[in-house]
Design an enzyme around this catalytic site. Structure first.
Site: not given
Length: 184
Positions: A40-42, A44, A140
């Site tokens: 998960l990106d930062a 999220s 994303r």
């Protein structure tokens, strides 16, 4: 074989190696030789699975995995039926075309924790919540999908991967628990 559910907090990097400006998974999990199965990106939050089994890690995280992932998405604006239908259909995002997915407008769950820091709110702009179920999970992707239909993402929380859900395995941000890998 270990399988750990972890509720990744907002702004935490989905890696164990130190990051110069943000916390990483090592701040929360002290289990040797375990790795995230997917990321998960930062920006999220939410559920990630961690395992010490490389084959299982690949099976969970590969884009062709049959493990459905459910995201709870707070968006700016209120979708109409046509916008929801557009989200369900394949969307050309330039570098790839999404697969069809499930999308519904939902109420904010009562079990959802507040985000720290809170989401910015504009007085004259309504917000709504969507549940989006993907059978893929590219970089994303959810943010790009909602932007493509005119509903910018304000908050993104992965709430389920396959049979594991934060609704049935309640974990606050930063908490983890072991589960049986056979359940996957």
């Amino acid at each position: 074989m270990s399988l750990i559910l972890f509720n990744k907090p907002y702004q935490v990097m989905c890696q164990f190696s130190p990051h110069p400006t943000r916390a990483s998974l090592g701040r929360y999990i002290d289990i040797p030789n375990i790795y995230p199965a997917g990321r998960l990106d930062a920006d999220s939050e939410g559920l990630i699975l961690l395992t010490d089994d490389g084959k299982l890690q690949h099976r969970i995280s590969h884009p062709d995995s049959d493990k459905q992932k459910v995201y709870l998405v707070q968006v700016e604006g209120v979708p109409d039926r046509a916008t929801l239908a557009r989200l369900r259909e394949p969307i050309d995002l330039g570098d790839f075309v999404t697969l069809p997915c499930k999308v519904s407008q939902v109420a904010e769950p009562d079990w959802l924790w507040p985000r720290d820091p809170p989401i910015r709110q504009r007085q004259n702009q309504a917000v709504s919540w969507l549940a989006i179920t993907l059978s893929e999970g590219k970089n994303r992707q959810v943010r790009r999908m909602t932007a493509a239909v005119g509903l910018p993402t304000l908050r993104l929380i992965r709430i389920a991967i396959g049979p594991f859900s934060l609704a049935t395995h309640p974990l606050l941000p930063g908490e983890s628990m072991p589960v049986d890998a056979a359940d996957l």
